[in-house]
Write a protein that holds these residues in place. Structure first.
Motif, PDB file in Angstrom:
ATOM      1  N   TRP A 118       0.798  -1.186   0.024  1.00  0.00           N
ATOM      2  CA  TRP A 118       0.039  -0.076   0.062  1.00  0.00           C
ATOM      3  C   TRP A 118       0.767   1.230   0.009  1.00  0.00           C
ATOM      4  O   TRP A 118       0.499   2.249  -0.803  1.00  0.00           O
ATOM      5  CB  TRP A 118      -0.897   0.275   1.114  1.00  0.00           C
ATOM      6  CG  TRP A 118      -1.891   0.960   1.384  1.00  0.00           C
ATOM      7  CD1 TRP A 118      -3.256   0.848   0.750  1.00  0.00           C
ATOM      8  CD2 TRP A 118      -1.747   2.347   1.803  1.00  0.00           C
ATOM      9  NE1 TRP A 118      -3.894   2.166   1.074  1.00  0.00           N
ATOM     10  CE2 TRP A 118      -3.109   2.877   1.457  1.00  0.00           C
ATOM     11  CE3 TRP A 118      -0.658   3.121   2.447  1.00  0.00           C
ATOM     12  CZ2 TRP A 118      -3.375   4.354   1.930  1.00  0.00           C
ATOM     13  CZ3 TRP A 118      -0.952   4.567   2.473  1.00  0.00           C
ATOM     14  CH2 TRP A 118      -2.352   5.093   2.386  1.00  0.00           C
ATOM     15  N   VAL A 119       2.002   1.242   0.833  1.00  0.00           N
ATOM     16  CA  VAL A 119       2.745   2.491   0.898  1.00  0.00           C
ATOM     17  C   VAL A 119       3.533   2.594  -0.339  1.00  0.00           C
ATOM     18  O   VAL A 119       3.621   3.584  -0.801  1.00  0.00           O
ATOM     19  CB  VAL A 119       3.763   2.122   2.131  1.00  0.00           C
ATOM     20  CG1 VAL A 119       4.747   3.386   2.035  1.00  0.00           C
ATOM     21  CG2 VAL A 119       3.243   2.127   3.417  1.00  0.00           C
ATOM     22  N   VAL A 120       3.941   1.356  -1.146  1.00  0.00           N
ATOM     23  CA  VAL A 120       4.690   1.970  -2.321  1.00  0.00           C
ATOM     24  C   VAL A 120       3.701   2.420  -3.125  1.00  0.00           C
ATOM     25  O   VAL A 120       3.925   3.336  -4.055  1.00  0.00           O
ATOM     26  CB  VAL A 120       5.125   0.521  -2.812  1.00  0.00           C
ATOM     27  CG1 VAL A 120       5.772   0.299  -4.433  1.00  0.00           C
ATOM     28  CG2 VAL A 120       6.485   0.081  -2.061  1.00  0.00           C
ATOM     29  N   ILE A 124       4.396   5.962  -5.369  1.00  0.00           N
ATOM     30  CA  ILE A 124       4.449   6.099  -6.741  1.00  0.00           C
ATOM     31  C   ILE A 124       3.314   7.144  -7.164  1.00  0.00           C
ATOM     32  O   ILE A 124       3.575   8.141  -7.937  1.00  0.00           O
ATOM     33  CB  ILE A 124       4.058   4.770  -7.502  1.00  0.00           C
ATOM     34  CG1 ILE A 124       5.309   3.879  -7.179  1.00  0.00           C
ATOM     35  CG2 ILE A 124       3.402   5.117  -8.865  1.00  0.00           C
ATOM     36  CD1 ILE A 124       5.014   2.414  -7.703  1.00  0.00           C
ATOM     37  N   ALA A 125       2.295   7.071  -6.508  1.00  0.00           N
ATOM     38  CA  ALA A 125       1.111   8.172  -6.884  1.00  0.00           C
ATOM     39  C   ALA A 125       1.561   9.431  -6.491  1.00  0.00           C
ATOM     40  O   ALA A 125       1.204  10.611  -7.018  1.00  0.00           O
ATOM     41  CB  ALA A 125      -0.056   7.692  -6.269  1.00  0.00           C
ATOM     42  N   HIS A 126       2.364   9.830  -5.185  1.00  0.00           N
ATOM     43  CA  HIS A 126       2.727  11.064  -4.947  1.00  0.00           C
ATOM     44  C   HIS A 126       3.770  11.639  -5.704  1.00  0.00           C
ATOM     45  O   HIS A 126       3.798  12.717  -5.996  1.00  0.00           O
ATOM     46  CB  HIS A 126       3.399  10.763  -3.360  1.00  0.00           C
ATOM     47  CG  HIS A 126       3.842  12.004  -2.650  1.00  0.00           C
ATOM     48  ND1 HIS A 126       2.818  12.730  -1.929  1.00  0.00           N
ATOM     49  CD2 HIS A 126       5.095  12.660  -2.166  1.00  0.00           C
ATOM     50  CE1 HIS A 126       3.426  13.863  -1.513  1.00  0.00           C
ATOM     51  NE2 HIS A 126       4.667  13.595  -1.335  1.00  0.00           N
ATOM     52  N   THR A 127       4.545  10.604  -6.064  1.00  0.00           N
ATOM     53  CA  THR A 127       5.838  11.237  -7.136  1.00  0.00           C
ATOM     54  C   THR A 127       4.960  11.583  -8.450  1.00  0.00           C
ATOM     55  O   THR A 127       5.599  12.623  -8.698  1.00  0.00           O
ATOM     56  CB  THR A 127       6.439   9.830  -7.386  1.00  0.00           C
ATOM     57  OG1 THR A 127       7.269   9.754  -6.156  1.00  0.00           O
ATOM     58  CG2 THR A 127       7.602  10.320  -8.374  1.00  0.00           C
ATOM     59  N   SER A 128       4.102  10.783  -8.835  1.00  0.00           N
ATOM     60  CA  SER A 128       3.359  11.348 -10.012  1.00  0.00           C
ATOM     61  C   SER A 128       2.855  12.628  -9.700  1.00  0.00           C
ATOM     62  O   SER A 128       2.456  13.689 -10.990  1.00  0.00           O
ATOM     63  CB  SER A 128       2.332  10.247 -10.510  1.00  0.00           C
ATOM     64  OG  SER A 128       1.682  10.608 -11.502  1.00  0.00           O
ATOM     65  N   HIS A 129       2.105  12.948  -8.586  1.00  0.00           N
ATOM     66  CA  HIS A 129       1.551  14.144  -8.546  1.00  0.00           C
ATOM     67  C   HIS A 129       2.483  15.380  -8.499  1.00  0.00           C
ATOM     68  O   HIS A 129       2.463  16.272  -9.238  1.00  0.00           O
ATOM     69  CB  HIS A 129       0.851  14.215  -7.069  1.00  0.00           C
ATOM     70  CG  HIS A 129       0.863  15.596  -6.393  1.00  0.00           C
ATOM     71  ND1 HIS A 129      -0.187  16.369  -6.708  1.00  0.00           N
ATOM     72  CD2 HIS A 129       1.182  16.260  -5.373  1.00  0.00           C
ATOM     73  CE1 HIS A 129      -0.133  17.570  -6.116  1.00  0.00           C
ATOM     74  NE2 HIS A 129       0.797  17.355  -5.283  1.00  0.00           N
ATOM     75  N   HIS A 130       3.763  15.083  -7.769  1.00  0.00           N
ATOM     76  CA  HIS A 130       4.591  16.210  -8.191  1.00  0.00           C
ATOM     77  C   HIS A 130       5.183  16.457  -9.611  1.00  0.00           C
ATOM     78  O   HIS A 130       5.557  17.428  -9.891  1.00  0.00           O
ATOM     79  CB  HIS A 130       5.715  16.031  -7.137  1.00  0.00           C
ATOM     80  CG  HIS A 130       5.448  16.307  -5.819  1.00  0.00           C
ATOM     81  ND1 HIS A 130       5.035  17.494  -5.320  1.00  0.00           N
ATOM     82  CD2 HIS A 130       5.243  15.521  -4.476  1.00  0.00           C
ATOM     83  CE1 HIS A 130       4.556  17.318  -4.020  1.00  0.00           C
ATOM     84  NE2 HIS A 130       4.715  16.104  -3.667  1.00  0.00           N
ATOM     85  N   ARG A 131       5.175  15.271 -10.201  1.00  0.00           N
ATOM     86  CA  ARG A 131       5.750  15.224 -11.776  1.00  0.00           C
ATOM     87  C   ARG A 131       4.998  16.104 -12.488  1.00  0.00           C
ATOM     88  O   ARG A 131       5.138  16.874 -13.545  1.00  0.00           O
ATOM     89  CB  ARG A 131       6.029  14.012 -12.215  1.00  0.00           C
ATOM     90  CG  ARG A 131       6.717  13.760 -13.483  1.00  0.00           C
ATOM     91  CD  ARG A 131       7.257  12.353 -13.841  1.00  0.00           C
ATOM     92  NE  ARG A 131       6.190  11.447 -13.812  1.00  0.00           N
ATOM     93  CZ  ARG A 131       6.101  10.443 -13.032  1.00  0.00           C
ATOM     94  NH1 ARG A 131       6.762  10.384 -11.765  1.00  0.00           N
ATOM     95  NH2 ARG A 131       4.979   9.670 -13.099  1.00  0.00           N
ATOM     96  N   GLY A 132       3.565  15.973 -12.201  1.00  0.00           N
ATOM     97  CA  GLY A 132       2.451  16.587 -12.919  1.00  0.00           C
ATOM     98  C   GLY A 132       2.671  18.209 -12.649  1.00  0.00           C
ATOM     99  O   GLY A 132       2.716  18.915 -13.424  1.00  0.00           O
ATOM    100  N   GLN A 133       3.061  18.626 -11.540  1.00  0.00           N
ATOM    101  CA  GLN A 133       3.386  20.077 -11.153  1.00  0.00           C
ATOM    102  C   GLN A 133       4.538  20.414 -11.994  1.00  0.00           C
ATOM    103  O   GLN A 133       4.302  21.701 -12.554  1.00  0.00           O
ATOM    104  CB  GLN A 133       3.553  20.191  -9.718  1.00  0.00           C
ATOM    105  CG  GLN A 133       2.221  20.115  -8.679  1.00  0.00           C
ATOM    106  CD  GLN A 133       2.718  19.877  -7.147  1.00  0.00           C
ATOM    107  OE1 GLN A 133       3.677  19.499  -6.868  1.00  0.00           O
ATOM    108  NE2 GLN A 133       1.909  20.477  -6.592  1.00  0.00           N
TER     109      GLN A 133
END
Length: 202
Positions: A118-120, A124-133
């Protein structure tokens, strides 16, 4: 292995992060979405946040550390790229070695109990969010955008128009060599004749 898809996803996420960073220029590091508003991280702060945040999550929630500090000694674009490439490669190797029982085991996610799988997923979702920014900032700077998930306006527009997926580099090894040489990204065809929007008349 049941959780091999998460290992594969993290492996591709590494290239996506570094691909976006490679699209910035050295002079872009101080840029914020709005110059006078410190609520929006600068490009430099985004790179720091990715390196420090991912290191913290992996060490404290997953028990996976790296040999080098989270941040490079010199905080310039290529140094961030090289440090993240090295550290994330160590994390990838550690993830590959874990048995299914490790993935299903419980850990702490801030104040909640969660499985490591779940943490992984959340990381991954958290990283994707920042990449979108960051890609939004690239567009604000007028930069061309290579693919990150699918086609972009610079690779030919929308999927329905059969625009291709064109990554800046096909591998991290190619990216490191290309950026050390001053940039050797794949050429882009541009947006094509049709507007890259589902509602061109609006």
């Amino acid at each position: 292995m049941r959780y091999g898809f998460l290992v594969e996803t993290y492996e591709t996420e590494r290239l996506k992060v570094l691909g976006v960073w490679s699209m910035f220029r050295d002079e872009d590091l101080p840029v914020r979405p709005r110059a006078t508003d410190r609520r929006g991280r600068s490009v430099h702060e985004q790179m720091v946040h990715q390196c420090v945040g991912e290191d913290l999550w992996f060490r404290t929630m997953l028990g996976i550390g790296t040999r080098e500090p989270a941040l490079p000694e010199v905080e310039q674009r290529l140094d961030f790229i090289e440090r993240y490439a090295t550290s994330s490669a160590e994390r990838l190797d550690a993830l590959r070695s874990q048995p299914e029982s490790w993935w299903e085991g419980e850990t702490r996610f801030f104040d909640a109990a969660r499985s490591r799988a779940w943490v992984v997923v959340r990381r991954i979702a958290h990283t994707s969010h920042h990449r979108g920014q960051q890609t939004a900032v690239l567009r604000m700077l007028g930069r061309d955008l290579h693919s990150n998930y699918g086609p972009t306006a610079d690779t030919g527009g929308l999927m329905r128009d059969h625009a291709p997926v064109i990554y800046a580099y096909s591998s991290i090894e190619e990216l490191l060599a290309g950026e050390r040489a001053g940039g050797r990204k794949a050429p882009l065809p541009g947006p094509g004749e049709r507007p890259p929007t589902e509602r061109p008349g609006s």
